[in-house]
Design a protein around this motif. Structure first.
Motif, short mmCIF file in Angstrom:
data_model
loop_
_atom_site.label_atom_id
_atom_site.label_comp_id
_atom_site.label_asym_id
_atom_site.label_seq_id
_atom_site.Cartn_x
_atom_site.Cartn_y
_atom_site.Cartn_z
N VAL A 1 61.94 -39.87 5.34
CA VAL A 1 62.64 -39.05 5.24
C VAL A 1 63.90 -38.91 4.91
N PHE A 2 64.16 -37.06 5.08
CA PHE A 2 65.46 -36.98 4.94
C PHE A 2 65.98 -35.68 6.10
N ALA A 3 66.46 -35.97 6.82
CA ALA A 3 67.47 -35.53 8.08
C ALA A 3 68.38 -34.59 7.94
N VAL A 4 68.81 -33.36 7.55
CA VAL A 4 69.22 -32.23 7.00
C VAL A 4 70.15 -31.98 8.35
N SER A 5 71.23 -31.60 7.86
CA SER A 5 72.11 -30.96 9.71
C SER A 5 73.46 -31.07 9.20
#
Length: 315
Positions: free
Chosen positions: A76-80
């Protein structure tokens, strides 16, 4: 001054690299908080519509959902935006990701002062300081397209949490002595014996430009891209500091708790007492403006860093 060939924004490289990896690994997921546009993930979403999750403007949910997906075996790559990812959802980063040992790649976009004129609410000059105190999370700040690509590949293969931060502007291709990338191992951009510039992220470029200016004056300058701030490459810091006459750290971050303080701690513990300067964002009222304007204000440019080095050498 040597003219460098221009590359892309590191964020674009992030998106392209993640898309390449997602073709081969269907477990790769991008999780976004209404940030696929600013994260340059629109092409990724079009190509991999089943491998992206949108949670809306809800950063705490973003991290919690990402940790849950990682616990099922997803990559998972959580982008924010970095300013929100490491502030609004700090508790989730701490408990759901780091302390629970979920191998989520937290991707902070438009980091540092990339949002510039939007002001202090959108600056992320605290993130490294906060996350350095947190057990079980690496911190990676790529300087150019090469490091950006390699950092994403490494994060996809990693079995532990990692925080990666990216700015917005296009970056030139930097030269480098060592061509390999490994989390926790610094990269030497150029070698020297008089001044050591230890920088990270988009500040490596002005450090390199300062080195070129100094070299034209007969001053030998070394530039280290400390792309991993945690775990810090202690051996690279000591090797450079011992052979050079002075040390300058450069970061797009508060000088409290960031790269400079980490380097200073190593030097003090090893009793290396040489002229030393931390260059970054001081503890004062926020300056609004473009990233370039803010850099210039604090001397994070070729001329400013060269002058800082010359003053240290004159001591």
């Amino acid at each position: 001054m040597e003219k460098l060939s221009m590359g892309k924004a590191n964020l674009e490289v992030f998106s392209e690299t993640l898309s390449e990896l997602a073709v081969q690994n269907k477990n790769i997921l991008a999780v976004t908080s209404d940030s696929r546009g600013s994260g340059k993930l629109v092409p990724y979403a079009e190509k991999h519509p089943e491998q992206i999750v949108e949670v809306g403007i809800a950063e705490q949910n973003l991290v919690g959902v990402s940790a849950g997906l990682a616990s099922t075996g997803k990559s998972v790559f959580a982008v924010s935006p970095a300013c929100f990812l490491t502030a609004r959802s700090l508790e989730q980063v701490k408990n759901d990701v780091a302390y629970s040992n979920q191998p989520v790649a937290l991707v902070g976009i438009s980091a540092g002062v990339s949002y510039g004129a939007l002001g202090s609410t959108h600056h992320s000059t605290h993130d490294v300081a906060v996350l350095r105190t947190m057990n079980n999370i690496d911190i990676v700040i790529p300087a150019d397209n090469f490091e950006a690509r390699e950092a994403i590949i490494a994060a996809a293969e990693s079995k532990k949490p990692v925080y990666i931060k990216f700015g917005k502007k296009a970056m030139p291709h930097l030269p480098r002595i060592n061509k390999e990338f490994k989390i926790g191992k610094a990269s030497t951009i150029c070698e020297g014996n008089d001044v050591s510039f230890i920088a990270c992220g988009e500040t490596v470029l002005p450090a390199y430009e300062a080195a070129q200016l100094l070299n034209s004056k007969g001053i030998s300058a070394e530039v280290i891209s400390m792309h991993t701030v945690k775990p810090l490459d202690t051996a690279a810091v000591l090797k450079s500091a011992k052979k050079c006459k002075c040390i300058v750290t450069v970061e797009e971050h508060s000088i409290a708790g960031g790269l400079g303080e980490a380097v200073a701690t190593i030097l003090f513990s090893e009793k290396i007492y040489k002229p030393f300067k931390l260059v970054g964002i001081p503890d004062e009222d926020t300056i609004a403006g473009s990233q370039g304007e803010i850099f210039n204000h604090y001397g994070i440019n070729a001329e400013g860093l060269a002058q800082t080095a010359e003053k240290l050498l004159a001591k």
